[in-house]
Design a protein around this motif. Structure first.
Motif, PDB file in Angstrom:
ATOM      1  N   LEU A 147      -0.687   7.509   2.725  1.00 48.20           N
ATOM      2  CA  LEU A 147      -0.459   7.483   1.280  1.00 48.20           C
ATOM      3  C   LEU A 147      -0.260   6.056   0.790  1.00 48.20           C
ATOM      4  CD1 LEU A 147      -0.080   9.194  -1.281  1.00 48.20           C
ATOM      5  CD2 LEU A 147       2.363   9.298  -0.745  1.00 48.20           C
ATOM      6  N   GLY A 148       0.574   5.290   1.492  1.00 53.81           N
ATOM      7  CA  GLY A 148       0.857   3.922   1.075  1.00 53.81           C
ATOM      8  C   GLY A 148      -0.368   3.029   1.120  1.00 53.81           C
ATOM      9  N   THR A 149      -1.167   3.179   2.173  1.00 54.42           N
ATOM     10  CA  THR A 149      -2.379   2.368   2.310  1.00 54.42           C
ATOM     11  C   THR A 149      -3.356   2.662   1.184  1.00 54.42           C
ATOM     12  OG1 THR A 149      -2.149   2.285   4.715  1.00 54.42           O
ATOM     13  CG2 THR A 149      -4.333   1.820   3.809  1.00 54.42           C
ATOM     14  N   LEU A 155      -4.455   0.570  -6.383  1.00 57.15           N
ATOM     15  CA  LEU A 155      -3.781  -0.379  -7.272  1.00 57.15           C
ATOM     16  C   LEU A 155      -4.618  -1.651  -7.411  1.00 57.15           C
ATOM     17  CD1 LEU A 155      -1.398  -1.354  -8.970  1.00 57.15           C
ATOM     18  CD2 LEU A 155      -0.372  -2.225  -6.864  1.00 57.15           C
ATOM     19  N   VAL A 156      -5.159  -2.132  -6.292  1.00 54.57           N
ATOM     20  CA  VAL A 156      -6.014  -3.320  -6.339  1.00 54.57           C
ATOM     21  C   VAL A 156      -7.244  -3.035  -7.206  1.00 54.57           C
ATOM     22  CG1 VAL A 156      -7.509  -4.829  -4.968  1.00 54.57           C
ATOM     23  CG2 VAL A 156      -5.207  -4.271  -4.157  1.00 54.57           C
ATOM     24  N   GLU A 373       6.367  -4.404  -7.501  1.00 49.16           N
ATOM     25  CA  GLU A 373       7.324  -3.723  -6.625  1.00 49.16           C
ATOM     26  C   GLU A 373       8.754  -3.842  -7.142  1.00 49.16           C
ATOM     27  OE1 GLU A 373       6.625  -5.580  -2.882  1.00 49.16           O
ATOM     28  OE2 GLU A 373       5.099  -4.128  -2.258  1.00 49.16           O
ATOM     29  N   SER A 374       9.022  -4.900  -7.904  1.00 49.21           N
ATOM     30  CA  SER A 374      10.382  -5.129  -8.399  1.00 49.21           C
ATOM     31  C   SER A 374      10.659  -4.391  -9.706  1.00 49.21           C
ATOM     32  CB  SER A 374      10.605  -6.630  -8.615  1.00 49.21           C
ATOM     33  OG  SER A 374       9.947  -7.075  -9.789  1.00 49.21           O
ATOM     34  N   LEU A 375       9.606  -3.890 -10.357  1.00 48.13           N
ATOM     35  CA  LEU A 375       9.778  -3.227 -11.648  1.00 48.13           C
ATOM     36  C   LEU A 375       9.988  -1.730 -11.471  1.00 48.13           C
ATOM     37  CD1 LEU A 375       6.945  -5.016 -13.685  1.00 48.13           C
ATOM     38  CD2 LEU A 375       9.408  -5.481 -13.757  1.00 48.13           C
ATOM     39  N   PRO A 376      10.770  -1.104 -12.348  1.00 51.18           N
ATOM     40  CA  PRO A 376      10.980   0.347 -12.234  1.00 51.18           C
ATOM     41  C   PRO A 376       9.703   1.123 -12.516  1.00 51.18           C
ATOM     42  CG  PRO A 376      11.919  -0.475 -14.282  1.00 51.18           C
ATOM     43  CD  PRO A 376      11.512  -1.681 -13.499  1.00 51.18           C
ATOM     44  N   PHE A 397       4.697  -0.518  -8.847  1.00 47.25           N
ATOM     45  CA  PHE A 397       3.569  -0.649  -7.918  1.00 47.25           C
ATOM     46  C   PHE A 397       2.974   0.730  -7.647  1.00 47.25           C
ATOM     47  CE2 PHE A 397       1.564  -0.689  -3.823  1.00 47.25           C
ATOM     48  CZ  PHE A 397       1.115  -1.980  -3.583  1.00 47.25           C
ATOM     49  N   GLU A 398       3.837   1.677  -7.321  1.00 44.80           N
ATOM     50  CA  GLU A 398       3.383   3.033  -6.991  1.00 44.80           C
ATOM     51  C   GLU A 398       2.968   3.816  -8.232  1.00 44.80           C
ATOM     52  OE1 GLU A 398       6.526   4.765  -4.722  1.00 44.80           O
ATOM     53  OE2 GLU A 398       6.114   3.549  -2.939  1.00 44.80           O
ATOM     54  N   SER A 399       3.674   3.650  -9.330  1.00 50.20           N
ATOM     55  CA  SER A 399       3.311   4.426 -10.533  1.00 50.20           C
ATOM     56  C   SER A 399       1.975   3.953 -11.098  1.00 50.20           C
ATOM     57  CB  SER A 399       4.411   4.334 -11.591  1.00 50.20           C
ATOM     58  OG  SER A 399       4.606   3.012 -12.047  1.00 50.20           O
TER      59      SER A 399
END
Length: 428
Positions: A147-149, A155-156, A373-376, A397-399
């Protein structure tokens, strides 16, 4: 069976069919050394394949169809791009393919080589009756690494598409990063509802004009409110009177034409988000930070980037006003935390990525990722739906990645091009 060529592409790419005793429909033994490189553009489906057919090893292209007769229907025989096809891979061979030079094209038929279980998983994904995403019943089974990969990859993709827009604007601005950043930042100060008039304002008021008045806050405010069309009529309060006097002079000096005031939207907005307040905040930022993009490139810590926006102070007039000549109860009009986060996400992260991508500087691409990554995480229906499905989102990052996944993969059922869909199809 009901499926598309994409499914056959997927099977061929990963060799997810029965590979035992492979032969052409004419009985020649096939050995696949390399399936080739998947081509998503025009031309044969796979290029640079390496396959032994009978006693000869061939290097060339592979074309894939559901019925072999699609070769004729698509007029490939008369297309020069298909003259180097070495193997025709089909679900069902319903007619022989004769090439332009009169030879019969070797054909591999997969009709009896596809696992029913694999097909059923594919059919469930692409033709099921899911309400949120095609894999909503299976995404919870996907391991964190997969999932992370995949989220990193999409995202890119999202940032690369945004970077294309930035670079196009950069070209129009003759390579001026500061001016381009200023225009995009202005548009994002409009927070969707007033993005267009903010963008028009920035393009009507070049940053180099504002830079000439960096030591005179009143003149910068006058230029911004005047170009926004808010100083055209009569005003009563002392502060807007001063702005109007300054703007009338500067307008003639620089031959400026303000945008139409009716473009700004106030209806059904919280007063804190009125365009007048956003313009005051934008002016305060310009007053505080000249050559803002250069400063952003130099600031390494996220806190420093955040401070650029949280420490701006609007003119005291706005503490008791939401519009000119209309007083209100005293309240702070500085940018709130959520508004700062939106600007960091939609402007700073995008420009750091675009700058790094354009100049091939990995350092700035990495900074863009770390900023996200630092943002909510964002709060919207799509992210809430993923939360219901068991995908717990920790940050922007994930959203951002999940928004790209939903809008450009899930909505079009591109499961076979998705790392998550591929993993689900391979699950035993």
């Amino acid at each position: 069976m009901l499926f598309t060529e994409d499914f056959l592409h997927y099977l061929w790419k990963f060799r997810l069919f029965d590979n035992t005793d492979l032969k052409t429909v004419d009985g020649e033994v096939i050995h696949i050394y390399s399936a080739g490189i998947h081509n998503t553009h025009s031309g044969p489906d796979f290029s640079n394949a390496r396959i032994r057919i009978g006693d000869t090893t061939w290097a060339g292209n592979v074309e894939i169809h559901v019925p072999s007769s699609d070769w004729r229907k698509h007029n490939h025989a008369n297309d020069e791009a298909y003259k180097n096809v070495i193997l025709h891979v089909v679900y069902r061979d319903d007619e022989p393919v004769i090439t332009a030079d009169g030879n019969k094209l070797p054909t591999l038929e997969l009709e009896n080589r596809i696992s029913p279980d694999l097909y059923n998983r594919f059919h469930s994904l692409v033709y099921g009756n899911q309400t949120i995403i095609p894999c909503e019943g299976s995404i919870g089974l996907i391991d964190d690494m997969t999932l992370g990969t995949w989220l990193t990859r999409v995202l890119v993709e999202r940032l690369e598409k945004r970077a294309e827009t930035v670079i196009k604007a950069l070209d129009q601005n003759r390579g001026d990063w500061e001016e381009t950043f200023y225009q995009f930042l202005a548009a994002n100060f409009g927070f969707k509802t007033n993005a267009l008039p903010f963008e028009m304002l920035a393009k009507s008021l070049p940053q180099n004009i504002l830079a000439k008045h960096k030591n005179n806050p009143l003149q910068i405010e006058a230029l911004i409110f005047g170009q926004a069309g808010f100083l055209q009529g009569d005003v009563v309060d002392e502060y807007p009177k001063k702005l109007k006097t300054e703007y009338d002079f500067l307008r003639k000096k620089y031959n400026l034409t303000p945008i139409e005031n009716h473009l700004w939207k106030f209806l059904r907005m919280r007063p804190q988000n009125f365009p007048t307040i956003r313009l005051a905040q934008f002016a305060a930022l310009i007053i505080k930070s000249n050559h803002l993009f250069s400063k952003i490139l130099d600031i390494r810590e996220v806190k420093g980037l955040r401070d650029l926006f949280t420490e701006i102070q609007v003119d005291p007039y706005w503490e008791e006003h939401y519009r000119f000549d209309a007083s209100s109860k005293p309240s702070s009009k500085n940018l709130g935390q959520s508004s700062v986060d939106v600007l960091l996400l939609n402007t700073l992260a995008v420009f750091l990525f675009s700058y790094g991508k354009h100049l091939q500087l990995e350092y700035y691409i990495s900074r863009s990722m770390k900023l996200l990554e630092s943002l909510p995480k964002e709060e919207n229906n799509i992210i809430n739906d993923f939360d219901v499905l068991g995908v717990k989102v920790k940050n922007a990052f994930e959203s951002q990645a999940l928004l790209e996944l939903k809008n450009n993969y899930c909505n079009f059922k591109k499961c076979l091009q998705c790392g998550i869909g591929n993993k689900i199809l391979k699950l035993a």
